[in-house]
Design a protein around this motif. Structure first.
Motif, short mmCIF file in Angstrom:
data_model
loop_
_atom_site.label_atom_id
_atom_site.label_comp_id
_atom_site.label_asym_id
_atom_site.label_seq_id
_atom_site.Cartn_x
_atom_site.Cartn_y
_atom_site.Cartn_z
N PRO A 70 53.66 51.15 49.99
CA PRO A 70 53.33 52.10 51.07
C PRO A 70 52.41 53.31 50.45
N SER A 71 51.24 52.72 49.96
CA SER A 71 50.53 53.65 49.30
C SER A 71 49.38 54.37 50.25
N GLY A 72 49.50 53.90 51.62
CA GLY A 72 48.50 54.45 52.57
C GLY A 72 48.81 53.57 53.86
N ARG A 131 42.20 36.55 50.96
CA ARG A 131 41.49 37.69 50.55
C ARG A 131 40.52 38.04 51.63
N VAL A 132 41.05 39.22 52.13
CA VAL A 132 40.12 39.79 53.31
C VAL A 132 39.25 40.90 52.61
N MET A 133 37.94 40.71 52.71
CA MET A 133 37.15 41.46 51.87
C MET A 133 36.68 42.79 52.91
N GLU A 145 45.59 36.47 46.97
CA GLU A 145 45.08 35.85 46.04
C GLU A 145 45.08 37.04 44.72
N ASP A 146 44.90 38.20 45.02
CA ASP A 146 44.94 39.21 44.18
C ASP A 146 46.15 39.56 43.26
N GLN A 147 47.35 39.14 43.76
CA GLN A 147 48.49 39.09 43.18
C GLN A 147 48.99 37.90 42.36
N ASP A 183 40.96 46.87 36.95
CA ASP A 183 40.15 47.44 37.91
C ASP A 183 40.65 48.85 38.60
N LYS A 184 42.01 49.03 38.51
CA LYS A 184 42.57 50.07 38.93
C LYS A 184 42.15 51.25 38.06
N ALA A 185 42.28 51.02 36.72
CA ALA A 185 42.14 52.09 35.88
C ALA A 185 40.66 52.52 35.55
N MET A 196 39.25 44.10 51.05
CA MET A 196 39.63 45.27 51.78
C MET A 196 41.09 45.80 51.21
N SER A 197 40.90 47.21 51.14
CA SER A 197 42.03 48.08 50.37
C SER A 197 42.54 49.25 50.87
N LYS A 198 43.66 49.56 50.96
CA LYS A 198 43.97 50.68 52.01
C LYS A 198 43.82 52.00 51.17
N SER A 199 43.54 51.80 49.81
CA SER A 199 43.16 53.08 49.14
C SER A 199 41.76 53.34 48.93
N ASP A 200 40.89 52.42 49.70
CA ASP A 200 39.42 52.61 49.54
C ASP A 200 39.05 53.84 50.17
N1 AQP Z 1 42.39 42.41 51.28
C1 AQP Z 1 43.60 41.63 51.25
N2 AQP Z 1 43.28 40.45 51.79
C2 AQP Z 1 44.51 39.62 51.63
N3 AQP Z 1 45.79 40.05 51.34
C3 AQP Z 1 45.80 41.03 50.96
N4 AQP Z 1 46.87 42.14 50.32
C4 AQP Z 1 46.65 43.22 50.18
N5 AQP Z 1 45.13 43.46 50.31
C5 AQP Z 1 44.79 42.13 50.79
C6 AQP Z 1 48.27 41.66 50.00
O1 AQP Z 1 49.02 42.31 50.80
C7 AQP Z 1 50.31 42.47 50.09
C8 AQP Z 1 50.70 43.75 49.68
O2 AQP Z 1 49.85 44.37 48.69
P1 AQP Z 1 50.00 45.88 48.18
O3 AQP Z 1 49.79 46.96 49.23
O4 AQP Z 1 51.30 45.87 47.58
O5 AQP Z 1 48.95 45.90 47.12
P2 AQP Z 1 47.39 45.75 46.87
O6 AQP Z 1 47.30 44.27 46.83
O7 AQP Z 1 46.92 46.63 45.77
O8 AQP Z 1 47.16 46.19 48.41
P3 AQP Z 1 45.94 47.25 48.59
O9 AQP Z 1 45.63 47.55 50.14
O10 AQP Z 1 44.71 47.10 47.61
O11 AQP Z 1 46.64 48.59 48.15
P4 AQP Z 1 46.15 49.75 47.15
O12 AQP Z 1 44.75 50.18 47.59
O13 AQP Z 1 47.34 50.79 47.18
O14 AQP Z 1 46.06 49.15 45.95
C9 AQP Z 1 50.02 41.42 48.87
O15 AQP Z 1 50.64 40.29 48.87
C10 AQP Z 1 48.47 41.47 48.60
O16 AQP Z 1 48.03 40.39 47.98
#
Ligand code: AQP
Length: 351
Positions: free
Chosen positions: A28-30, A202-204, A164-166, A128-130, A213-217
């Motif tokens: 829940p970081s955004g 992997r949604v970009m 994919e990122d996890q 990437d994050k650091a 695509m990232s909630k903290s962008d």
């Molecule tokens: N862009 C994405 N495309 C596909 N899957 C995604 N996930 C996140 N972004 C994408 C998947 O969502 C789950 C939860 O991810 P998370 O929120 O715990 O961490 P994250 O991967 O670091 O997501 P964010 O949005 O990038 O968060 P922040 O910005 O706080 O680091 C996971 O299954 C992830 O793969």
């Protein structure tokens, strides 16, 4: 019939038999994004009824970077609303916040003593994050993948649906489980499988097709939030970066066009079609025709989810009640697994 896990569903580790069990989480970081929905939430809901499902709002992970306390509690409730609005039924699944269940932090420490520095140093998400700032980030950000291993293994989860990122973090979980089993001569932790499938693993970013695509962008235009209204979604898609070429008849023709490829994949994931079918439908047309159709598809799927989230957010007390009830059920499953881990490691039993 509810397929929610029961405490006595804990696998018989001595026989190495593990009940198929799904665990996954979201930070829940955004606000939640379309990436979270397509890559995770939609698939979480689809797993229900097939296997036992346990889903977690991983707030202990969120605080590895600074979170305003008022924002964190609001985002945690909003994420809970997002799960439920996306189809995760808190009766059929266990839904709770990570910090409500002590097993996560406790097993996290035990497994940090099993994980090796060399393994942690290879985690690309930390790099990437650091970024260039590695000396100044929290120790928690570095240790995060070991806590994620604990999240999974505290439930003896066998399957983890993730984007994919996890994948690398689930592989680390397997390494930690294997080392624990080997060092203590047991068959206690399962070899968990990452489940990565579908066109949207992997949604970009809408602004840069090479970035997730990232909630903290920092750029809100880079993502679609589950809280965005129809006009905002249409506007973000209209402004999404693309190129001047028409669409080809199949995905093969999009190899070197990351932004175009991303939009086609999003369309396919939203409508449950193949990306090739979407290409075939728009073959020879430019983005002037494609983008309004994509916006319609996105609004049709996300509109009802946003509406339901807003309804749920009007009653934070009820969301808290749902999460507390989920935490009790999660505790009943994970506490005996952590207690057994302590026993295996040579610690005095709590009871
Ligand atoms: N862009 C994405 N495309 C596909 N899957 C995604 N996930 C996140 N972004 C994408 C998947 O969502 C789950 C939860 O991810 P998370 O929120 O715990 O961490 P994250 O991967 O670091 O997501 P964010 O949005 O990038 O968060 P922040 O910005 O706080 O680091 C996971 O299954 C992830 O793969």
């Amino acid at each position: 019939m509810s397929l929610a896990p029961q405490p006595d569903a804990t696998p018989d580790a001595s026989k190495g038999a593990f009940t198929p069990r799904v665990f996954s989480g979201i930070q829940p970081s955004g606000g939640l994004t379309l990436g979270n929905y397509l890559g995770a939430l939609k698939r979480f809901a689809a797993q229900q009824g097939q296997r036992e499902t346990i889903y977690c709002l991983v707030d202990l992970h969120a605080i590895t970077v600074w979170q305003e306390p008022e924002a964190l509690i609001r985002q945690t409730r909003e994420a809970a609303a997002g799960f439920i609005a996306s189809g995760v039924d808190p009766d059929a699944s266990v839904l709770f916040a990570q910090s409500q269940v002590p097993a996560h932090a406790e097993l996290g420490w035990l497994l940090m003593c099993v994980a090796r520095m060399g393994w942690m140093n290879r985690m690309t998400q930390f790099k990437d994050k650091a970024g260039k700032n590695a000396e100044a980030v929290s120790l928690g950000l570095y240790a995060y993948p070991a806590l994620m291993a604990a999240d999974i293994l505290a439930y003896h989860a066998t399957h983890v649906p993730v984007g994919e990122d996890q994948k690398q973090h689930v592989e680390l979980t397997r390494d930690i489980a294997a080392k624990f089993n080997h060092d203590y001569g047991v068959d206690f932790f399962p070899m968990t499988e990452p489940v990565i499938e579908g066109p949207a693993t992997r949604v970009m970013s809408l602004r840069d097709g090479t970035k997730k695509m990232s909630k903290s962008d920092p750029s809100d235009a880079s993502r679609i939030n589950l809280s965005d209204d129809a006009d905002t979604i249409a506007q973000k898609i209209r402004k999404a970066r693309t190129d001047a070429e028409p669409l080809p008849g199949s995905m093969e023709g999009l190899k070197d066009r990351p932004e175009a490829k991303n939009l086609v994949n999003i369309f396919a994931a939203l409508t449950d079609e193949t990306a090739d079918a979407i290409c075939a439908r728009f073959e020879g047309q430019g983005f002037g025709a494609f983008k309004p159709a994509l916006a319609d598809a996105a609004v049709a799927v996300l509109g009802p989810i946003t509406g339901r989230m807003n309804d749920l957010m009007r009653d934070p007390g009820e969301l808290d009640r749902i999460l507390r009830a989920g935490a009790e059920r999660a505790d009943a499953i994970s506490a005996p697994i952590v207690e057994e881990t302590r026993r295996i490691m040579g610690m005095i039993p709590k009871r």
